[in-house]
Design a protein around this motif. Structure first.
Motif, mmCIF file in Angstrom:
data_model
loop_
_atom_site.group_PDB
_atom_site.id
_atom_site.type_symbol
_atom_site.label_atom_id
_atom_site.label_comp_id
_atom_site.label_asym_id
_atom_site.label_seq_id
_atom_site.Cartn_x
_atom_site.Cartn_y
_atom_site.Cartn_z
ATOM 1 N N SER A 117 0.842 -1.197 0.000
ATOM 2 C CA SER A 117 0.000 0.000 0.000
ATOM 3 C C SER A 117 0.879 1.250 0.000
ATOM 4 O O SER A 117 2.067 1.197 0.348
ATOM 5 N N ARG A 118 0.302 2.394 -0.384
ATOM 6 C CA ARG A 118 1.083 3.629 -0.426
ATOM 7 C C ARG A 118 1.630 3.984 0.950
ATOM 8 O O ARG A 118 2.784 4.416 1.087
ATOM 9 N N LEU A 124 8.468 2.564 4.413
ATOM 10 C CA LEU A 124 9.652 1.738 4.164
ATOM 11 C C LEU A 124 10.636 2.390 3.203
ATOM 12 O O LEU A 124 11.706 1.823 2.931
ATOM 13 N N GLY A 125 10.290 3.553 2.680
ATOM 14 C CA GLY A 125 11.180 4.228 1.743
ATOM 15 C C GLY A 125 11.243 3.564 0.387
ATOM 16 O O GLY A 125 12.260 3.666 -0.316
ATOM 17 N N LEU A 126 10.146 2.893 -0.011
ATOM 18 C CA LEU A 126 10.101 2.225 -1.299
ATOM 19 C C LEU A 126 9.510 3.145 -2.356
ATOM 20 O O LEU A 126 8.584 3.913 -2.084
ATOM 21 N N PRO A 131 7.666 -3.677 -5.983
ATOM 22 C CA PRO A 131 7.184 -4.831 -5.210
ATOM 23 C C PRO A 131 8.112 -5.193 -4.063
ATOM 24 O O PRO A 131 9.307 -4.881 -4.087
ATOM 25 N N THR A 132 7.556 -5.844 -3.070
ATOM 26 C CA THR A 132 8.329 -6.348 -1.947
ATOM 27 C C THR A 132 7.592 -7.550 -1.365
ATOM 28 O O THR A 132 6.530 -7.944 -1.856
ATOM 29 N N SER A 155 10.883 -4.277 4.193
ATOM 30 C CA SER A 155 11.690 -3.311 3.447
ATOM 31 C C SER A 155 12.771 -4.010 2.630
ATOM 32 O O SER A 155 13.082 -5.193 2.832
ATOM 33 N N ALA A 156 13.371 -3.233 1.719
ATOM 34 C CA ALA A 156 14.500 -3.756 0.950
ATOM 35 C C ALA A 156 15.658 -4.099 1.867
ATOM 36 O O ALA A 156 16.402 -5.063 1.629
ATOM 37 N N VAL A 157 15.833 -3.336 2.949
ATOM 38 C CA VAL A 157 16.897 -3.607 3.915
ATOM 39 C C VAL A 157 16.696 -4.971 4.565
ATOM 40 O O VAL A 157 17.631 -5.774 4.676
#
Length: 247
Positions: A117-118, A124-126, A131-132, A155-157
């Motif tokens: 979701s936005r 998360l800083g995406l 996608p995640t 998150s990507a982290v």
């Protein structure tokens, strides 16, 4: 509604269903979902977890025993992989507040690879539409009451630092069962200190509350955000706590 057990064989499948269940369970043994020396849930719970019959689970377990990955005694089946015995760390079962830590009747958990979701993406800083890994969890009592739902975006982290989470991308189809109850242990094992900030708000004209949980590491990098809806009668409040990294 009664569940119809899947057949053990399908003409379109390259291998019997019990072998595919064994392969999935083998992956969970290796990624630490069930730690070395730990006891597996019973056949009934595993059947619910994998959405197959108990006979299929029984065949899968027997295959893993022959491969030396499981040992069985009067107390049940135990993981025979080398490694430290399971401990009781001062951590939390994921997702926090969603009742059961292990798969059981009334629980349902899946993962998908999709844009969050936005609100989640911003936290998360995406980038928009990136996608995640998204985890969805529902829990209810045996009579269908006490329903709780949780949606978590990682998150990507988190995916870069925590190998056990990253490996779920390949099977994040939104339908297969995926209990990530040890997610916080995996993060701590990766050397991350977990700082939780929960905002709890009572929903107007209901007995339900919304919990928005944001987890950062010691470098203030976001790891995950969870939206949890539960039945409760308390007013809104915010609390924070920290879990140190393992080791």
């Amino acid at each position: 509604m009664a569940r119809t057990a899947s057949p053990d064989h399908s003409p379109a499948d390259a291998s019997p269903l019990y072998r595919r269940v064994a392969a999935r369970l083998r992956g969970e043994l290796h990624d630490g979902t069930f730690p070395p020396g730990g006891r597996l849930p019973g056949e009934r719970r595993l059947a619910e977890h994998f959405e197959v019959s108990r006979e299929t689970v029984r065949q899968a377990l027997e295959l893993l025993r022959r491969d030396g990955l499981l040992a069985t005694d009067r107390r049940g089946s135990h993981v025979a992989l080398p490694g430290p015995a399971p401990q009781s760390p001062a951590s939390l079962a994921f997702p926090v507040g969603a009742r059961a830590a292990r798969p059981c009747a009334g629980d349902r958990a899946t993962v998908s690879w999709e844009p969050p979701s936005r609100e989640h993406a911003e936290a998360l800083g995406l980038a928009p539409d990136r996608p995640t890994l998204v985890h969805r969890y529902t829990s209810s009592t045996a009579d269908g009451g006490g329903r709780r739902t949780a949606v978590t975006s990682f998150s990507a982290v988190a995916l870069a630092e925590v190998g056990e989470l990253a490996r779920y991308r390949g099977r994040a189809d939104g339908s297969a069962s995926a209990q990530l109850w040890r997610a916080y242990d995996w993060m701590r094992g990766a050397g991350l200190t977990l700082h939780h900030r929960d905002t709890i708000t009572r929903l107007a004209d209901t007995q339900a509350v919304r919990v928005v949980r944001l987890v950062h590491d010691q470098y203030a990098r976001p790891l995950e955000i969870t939206d949890l809806l539960v039945d409760a009668g308390q007013d809104a409040l915010v609390y924070e706590f920290t879990l140190p990294a393992a080791g």
